[in-house]
Every structure is written in structure tokens, then in C-alpha cells.
Design a protein around this motif. Structure first.
Motif, mmCIF file in Angstrom:
data_model
loop_
_atom_site.group_PDB
_atom_site.id
_atom_site.type_symbol
_atom_site.label_atom_id
_atom_site.label_comp_id
_atom_site.label_asym_id
_atom_site.label_seq_id
_atom_site.Cartn_x
_atom_site.Cartn_y
_atom_site.Cartn_z
ATOM 1 N N SER A 103 22.222 29.115 37.952
ATOM 2 C CA SER A 103 22.927 29.834 39.022
ATOM 3 C C SER A 103 22.896 31.323 38.713
ATOM 4 O O SER A 103 22.867 31.743 37.563
ATOM 5 C CB SER A 103 24.379 29.352 39.150
ATOM 6 N N GLY A 104 22.901 32.126 39.748
ATOM 7 C CA GLY A 104 22.897 33.580 39.597
ATOM 8 C C GLY A 104 23.347 34.242 40.877
ATOM 9 O O GLY A 104 23.233 33.654 41.963
ATOM 10 N N GLY A 105 23.870 35.440 40.756
ATOM 11 C CA GLY A 105 24.319 36.145 41.940
ATOM 12 C C GLY A 105 25.058 37.420 41.610
ATOM 13 O O GLY A 105 25.075 37.880 40.473
ATOM 14 N N LEU A 106 25.688 38.008 42.626
ATOM 15 C CA LEU A 106 26.428 39.253 42.510
ATOM 16 C C LEU A 106 27.877 39.016 42.894
ATOM 17 O O LEU A 106 28.169 38.220 43.799
ATOM 18 C CB LEU A 106 25.825 40.328 43.424
ATOM 19 N N ALA A 109 53.714 54.588 42.377
ATOM 20 C CA ALA A 109 52.859 53.703 43.173
ATOM 21 C C ALA A 109 52.930 52.262 42.708
ATOM 22 O O ALA A 109 52.621 51.342 43.479
ATOM 23 C CB ALA A 109 51.416 54.208 43.124
ATOM 24 N N ASP A 110 53.352 52.027 41.476
ATOM 25 C CA ASP A 110 53.465 50.653 40.977
ATOM 26 C C ASP A 110 54.577 49.880 41.672
ATOM 27 O O ASP A 110 54.645 48.644 41.561
ATOM 28 C CB ASP A 110 53.721 50.661 39.464
ATOM 29 N N LEU A 111 55.463 50.578 42.394
ATOM 30 C CA LEU A 111 56.522 49.896 43.133
ATOM 31 C C LEU A 111 56.004 49.228 44.404
ATOM 32 O O LEU A 111 56.678 48.363 44.974
ATOM 33 C CB LEU A 111 57.626 50.885 43.512
ATOM 34 N N TYR A 112 54.819 49.605 44.850
ATOM 35 C CA TYR A 112 54.309 49.165 46.141
ATOM 36 C C TYR A 112 53.225 48.105 45.965
ATOM 37 O O TYR A 112 52.658 47.944 44.884
ATOM 38 C CB TYR A 112 53.776 50.370 46.915
ATOM 39 N N PRO A 113 52.922 47.389 47.055
ATOM 40 C CA PRO A 113 51.925 46.305 46.952
ATOM 41 C C PRO A 113 50.541 46.826 46.596
ATOM 42 O O PRO A 113 50.205 47.990 46.821
ATOM 43 C CB PRO A 113 51.948 45.677 48.358
ATOM 44 N N LYS A 114 49.732 45.914 46.093
ATOM 45 C CA LYS A 114 48.339 46.200 45.764
ATOM 46 C C LYS A 114 47.461 45.217 46.512
ATOM 47 O O LYS A 114 47.763 44.015 46.594
ATOM 48 C CB LYS A 114 48.092 46.091 44.254
ATOM 49 N N LEU A 115 46.379 45.714 47.079
ATOM 50 C CA LEU A 115 45.445 44.898 47.847
ATOM 51 C C LEU A 115 44.094 44.892 47.154
ATOM 52 O O LEU A 115 43.553 45.948 46.838
ATOM 53 C CB LEU A 115 45.287 45.445 49.274
ATOM 54 N N VAL A 116 43.560 43.693 46.914
ATOM 55 C CA VAL A 116 42.265 43.526 46.262
ATOM 56 C C VAL A 116 41.346 42.758 47.192
ATOM 57 O O VAL A 116 41.731 41.712 47.750
ATOM 58 C CB VAL A 116 42.402 42.784 44.916
ATOM 59 N N VAL A 117 40.155 43.265 47.398
ATOM 60 C CA VAL A 117 39.126 42.599 48.202
ATOM 61 C C VAL A 117 37.987 42.213 47.274
ATOM 62 O O VAL A 117 37.558 43.018 46.438
ATOM 63 C CB VAL A 117 38.620 43.525 49.325
ATOM 64 N N SER A 118 37.495 40.988 47.420
ATOM 65 C CA SER A 118 36.415 40.516 46.547
ATOM 66 C C SER A 118 35.369 39.789 47.367
ATOM 67 O O SER A 118 35.660 39.228 48.436
ATOM 68 C CB SER A 118 36.963 39.585 45.453
ATOM 69 N N ALA A 119 34.165 39.810 46.876
ATOM 70 C CA ALA A 119 33.052 39.104 47.517
ATOM 71 C C ALA A 119 32.035 38.742 46.452
ATOM 72 O O ALA A 119 31.831 39.491 45.484
ATOM 73 C CB ALA A 119 32.413 39.975 48.596
ATOM 74 N N SER A 120 31.421 37.584 46.622
ATOM 75 C CA SER A 120 30.382 37.166 45.693
ATOM 76 C C SER A 120 29.357 36.328 46.437
ATOM 77 O O SER A 120 29.656 35.689 47.456
ATOM 78 C CB SER A 120 30.981 36.341 44.533
ATOM 79 N N GLY A 121 28.165 36.320 45.950
ATOM 80 C CA GLY A 121 27.092 35.542 46.562
ATOM 81 C C GLY A 121 25.947 35.366 45.594
ATOM 82 O O GLY A 121 25.764 36.169 44.674
ATOM 83 N N GLY A 122 25.202 34.264 45.789
ATOM 84 C CA GLY A 122 24.091 34.008 44.889
ATOM 85 C C GLY A 122 23.379 32.714 45.242
ATOM 86 O O GLY A 122 23.540 32.156 46.339
ATOM 87 N N VAL A 123 22.600 32.248 44.312
ATOM 88 C CA VAL A 123 21.793 31.037 44.494
ATOM 89 C C VAL A 123 22.014 30.147 43.287
ATOM 90 O O VAL A 123 22.081 30.632 42.151
ATOM 91 C CB VAL A 123 20.301 31.381 44.638
ATOM 92 N N GLY A 124 22.153 28.830 43.543
ATOM 93 C CA GLY A 124 22.303 27.864 42.462
ATOM 94 C C GLY A 124 21.340 26.706 42.635
ATOM 95 O O GLY A 124 20.954 26.345 43.762
#
Length: 484
Positions: free
Chosen positions: A137-140, A316-331
Motif C-alpha cells: 500500500s502507498g499514498g499521500l 487562542a488556546d481557549l477557543y476551538p481548533k479545527l483540523v482538516v485531513s485527507a489521504s489517498g493511495g493505492v493498495g
């Protein structure tokens, strides 16, 4: 609106809002600057670039050469330069957190496990086997923490302010180095000049002792006069080792400042050399110009900026944090005895987190950052007061040294006139040779004091340029909006 377009637009809007940095804290510190100097008349604002090479005003080629060597080889400057590189690298690291991260992964292997038993039909029924599996498997994979409330931006600003501070630390080290080299060089020349005067005084004392010995044999002097003269000679000779020690120490110090062994300068500086006759012109700056010119004040200002940015980041640590993630590849998966399977895979996701309970950790961090800002703001104000004191003291020292030098120059002229008068009387047979020697000794004593005063005038001028922060070029100014 189609949800397929809603999510990207939402993310872009949040990213735009993050640039507003709502947790930013002001880094302005009000400084009350005097309009004029107390001990310098008619000071006017001038370009600070003329302070860059102030030592050239002494018109001494050897001094210029020593300073060039010091700028090229001094170890304190090398250390400060390395700190600047380190701080700049930290800025790059802090700014990297503002951007998405992208990672590549590739993995593969073969495994055969006893807990994976497969039943396979055979001529004798179902046969249980443990197949060998090959998987590749491999991808980004990408991840981005959207800086909704500017915490990451402020961390980067704090790092940038600290890098500016390290640059000002380098400037401060350079200002101090130039002043040290010039001061030690001028004091060395003053000691050498005084040594020459002292050696002439010793020769004169010996001549007077020899004369008294002749007079004693002729019955024209008593033994007490000769003993007093011998004592005076010995005390005068005892001053010579003190000056010799001072001369060697100054040469050794210059060697360290120039980044080379002291013996390398021994031959260049051991000979008697006169003090420079020329002196730099008086710096002509206003008190408010110190905020721009003095590196220690610029360093204190950068510390205020860094502390203000750190406080905003902590909030700023008192406020929410938003994380966006994406991944893709071939296995690809191949199991012994079965058809191979290859397929593309992907994952999209987002996460939102907000602090609920942390036992006061975030509030404590904010309180500590706020206290740190108060500290550096007070230190900035104190540093400015110390800078004013430094300059005023330098003005007073220069004026006092100049007045003393002028008075001793006149005294030296009077002593020279007195010597010539008694010598003329002696030449006409109307005077005493011992009186001539005494007049000459008095003149040399005044000359020694005059040499010390002359050195003090030059050193005071160096201190004045150091107090003004002379010896470097301003590449960026400081906003003077906070100066009253």
C-alpha cells in the motif's frame, strides 16, 4: 446549496477569518522622551548613518586596522551571529505550522498467521490451510490545522520578534566590541606616552642625585638632601612596573578582542606611539533617537513584541481548533491460491476540538504570559532610562575631561615657562642647577597629568559614541508612534 461545494467554501471562509487574529495583543509601550539633553546644548536630530564608522574620526590607520580585524575574527560576534542563524531557523519552523502538512507513505510485507485458517475444497472434502498474504500500500496524507483564532500566526510572530531580538543582540555585541577596541587602544597609547614621560623623569632624578653627590663631596649639600633625593628616585622608579603591567594587560585584551593570541600583537603595539591628534565630531542626536539607534533598546522592544504575541497565542488556546485531513493511495493484496486484489483508497475528514476542563492549565498559561509582558514592558522603560543616564554621564565625563585637559595644558605651558626662566638664570650664572632640575621635574609631573587627561578626553568620546549606539547600520526603523 450542494454539500459538495459547501464544505470547501466553509473551510475557505474559516481560513480567511483566521487571518483576523482576534486574540492579538497590543505591543505598544508609551515612552516619555525628553526634548533635549540636559548636559549637551543645541542637540538636533541627524541621520544615524554617520555613527556607523565613528572611529575613523580619530584618523589613526592602526586603529582602523585593529577594528577591521576585530569585526572579522571576534568570537563574541561569531557566537552572536550563530544565535541569529538559530533564531531564523526557529522562525521557519514556527511559520511552517501555518501551512498544511503532506506526508508520503509506502508499506508492504508478507505474512502467514495461524489465526487465519481458510477452508479450501479438495477431493477428500474441505482442507484447512494457512495462506500466505502479500500486501502493498502507498499514498499521500495531508493535514491542516486551520488557525481560526490566530494562535499559530501569533506563535510565528513571537518567533520572528525573537529573531529580530537576536539580530539586535548581534548589533549590541558589535557596538560594545568597537568601543572596547578603541578604548583599549587609546589607553595603551596613553600609557605608552606616560611611560616615556616617566623614563625622562627617572633620568632627571638620577641626574639630580648625581649632582647632590658631587655637592656633598664639595660640602655644598648635606646627606639628608641626598637621602631624600634617593628616596624620591626609588619611588619614581617603582611607578614604571605599574605602567609596564598596564601596557601588557591592554595588549593582551586587544589580542582577545581581535581573536588572536596576544603575542601576535606584541611587536605591532609594543612601540611607543602618540595618541591620535584628531577626534570624531560630537554626536548630534535627540534623546528620542536612542529608541532607533541603540541596539539594547531595539532588543527590549522586540522582547515586548514577542511577549505580546505569546500572550495572544496563549489566549487562542481557549477557543476551538479545527483540523482538516485527507489521504489517498493505492493498495494491493494477494493471498496464496486466490485472485489478487488492487484498489485505490481515500479518506476525507475534519475534526473540531474545544477545551472543557484542564484544571486551570490554560488560564495559568495566559496569566504567566501576561506577567511576562508586564515584565518586558517595564524592562523596556527601564532600559530607556538607563540609556538616558548613560548618555548624560558620557556628556558630563567628556566635558569634565576636556576642561581638565585644557587646564593642564595651560599648567604645562606655565611649567615650561618657569623651567626656561630658571635655566636662563643658571646659564648666566645667577641660578642654582638644582633649581633647574626641580623646575624640569615639575614640568614632567604636569606633563604626565596632561597625558592622562588627554587620554581621558579620547576615551570619553568613545564612551559617548557607545552610549549613542554607534557602530552599525540601521536596516529597519522602529515605529515612533508610541513616543511622546
Amino acid at each position: 446549496m450542494n454539500s459538495r461545494y459547501l464544505t470547501p467554501l466553509t473551510i475557505m471562509s474559516l481560513a480567511w477569518l483566521s487571518a483576523c487574529t482576534p486574540t492579538r495583543v497590543s505591543n505598544q509601550v508609551s515612552i516619555d522622551s525628553p526634548a533635549q539633553w540636559q548636559h549637551a546644548a543645541n542637540a538636533q536630530s541627524a541621520e544615524t548613518a554617520d555613527l556607523k564608522t565613528w572611529w575613523q574620526g580619530f584618523n589613526d590607520p592602526l586603529l582602523n586596522e585593529l577594528i577591521d580585524k576585530a569585526l572579522a575574527a571576534n568570537h563574541d560576534l561569531k557566537i552572536a551571529t550563530a544565535r541569529v542563524r538559530e533564531a531564523n531557523a526557529m522562525v521557519t519552523g514556527a511559520e511552517a505550522a501555518l501551512y498544511p502538512s503532506l506526508d508520503f507513505s509506502l508499506s508492504g510485507g508478507r505474512e502467514k498467521r495461524i489465526d487465519r485458517i481458510v477452508g479450501v475444497p479438495s477431493g477428500q472434502g474441505i482442507k484447512l490451510i494457512t495462506p500466505t498474504a502479500d500486501a502493498v500500500s502507498g499514498g499521500l496524507a495531508a493535514r491542516w490545522e486551520i488557525d481560526l483564532f490566530g494562535g499559530r500566526h501569533l506563535e510565528a510572530e513571537a518567533a520572528a520578534a525573537q529573531a529580530e531580538g537576536s539580530q539586535e543582540g548581534l548589533h549590541a555585541a558589535q557596538v560594545g566590541l568597537l568601543a572596547q577596541v578603541a578604548t583599549n587602544y587609546l589607553e595603551l597609547r596613553g600609557v605608552q606616552q606616560r611611560t616615556g614621560i616617566l623614563q625622562r623623569n627617572i633620568e632627571l632624578q638620577r641626574e639630580r642625585l648625581r649632582t647632590l653627590q658631587v655637592f656633598l663631596k664639595a660640602g655644598l649639600a648635606n646627606e639628608a638632601d641626598m637621602v631624600r633625593q634617593q628616596t624620591l628616585l626609588q619611588s619614581t622608579e617603582a611607578t614604571l612596573p605599574v605602567l609596564t603591567n598596564a601596557k601588557q594587560n591592554l595588549i593582551h585584551r586587544l589580542g582577545v578582542l581581535l581573536g588572536e593570541p596576544p603575542e601576535n600583537l606584541e611587536n605591532r603595539l609594543a612601540g611607543v606611539g602618540p595618541l591620535p591628534k584628531a577626534t570624531p565630531t560630537m554626536p548630534n542626536l535627540l534623546p528620542s533617537d536612542l529608541l532607533v539607534q541603540r541596539p539594547d533598546l531595539r532588543l527590549a522592544q522586540s522582547e515586548v513584541s514577542a511577549a505580546a504575541a505569546s500572550l495572544g497565542s496563549a489566549r487562542a488556546d481557549l477557543y476551538p481548533k479545527l483540523v482538516v485531513s485527507a489521504s489517498g493511495g493505492v493498495g494491493a493484496l494477494a493471498v496464496g491460491g486466490f485472485p489478487s486484489l488492487a484498489e485505490s483508497v481515500y479518506a476525507l475528514g475534519s475534526g473540531l476540538s474545544a477545551p472543557i476542563f484542564n484544571a486551570g492549565r490554560i488560564r495559568a498559561h495566559i496569566a504567566a504570559a501576561d506577567a511576562r509582558l508586564d515584565q518586558v514592558a517595564a524592562n523596556y522603560e527601564l532600559t530607556f532610562l538607563l540609556a538616558l543616564e548613560d548618555v548624560e554621564n558620557a556628556f558630563v565625563a567628556h566635558r569634565s575631561a576636556r576642561d581638565r585637559f585644557s587646564q593642564l595644558t595651560e599648567a604645562e605651558g606655565s611649567a615650561e615657562k618657569a623651567y626656561r626662566l630658571v635655566d636662563a638664570m643658571y646659564q648666566r650664572g645667577a641660578g642654582d642647577y638644582l633649581v633647574v632640575l626641580d623646575a624640569q621635574r615639575s614640568k614632567l609631573a604636569v606633563s604626565d597629568e596632561r597625558a592622562k587627561a588627554e587620554t581621558a578626553v579620547s576615551v570619553a568620546m568613545v564612551s559617548l559614541y557607545r552610549a549613542f549606539g554607534g557602530g552599525w547600520t540601521i536596516h529597519s526603523g522602529i515605529d515612533k508612534a508610541s513616543i511622546r
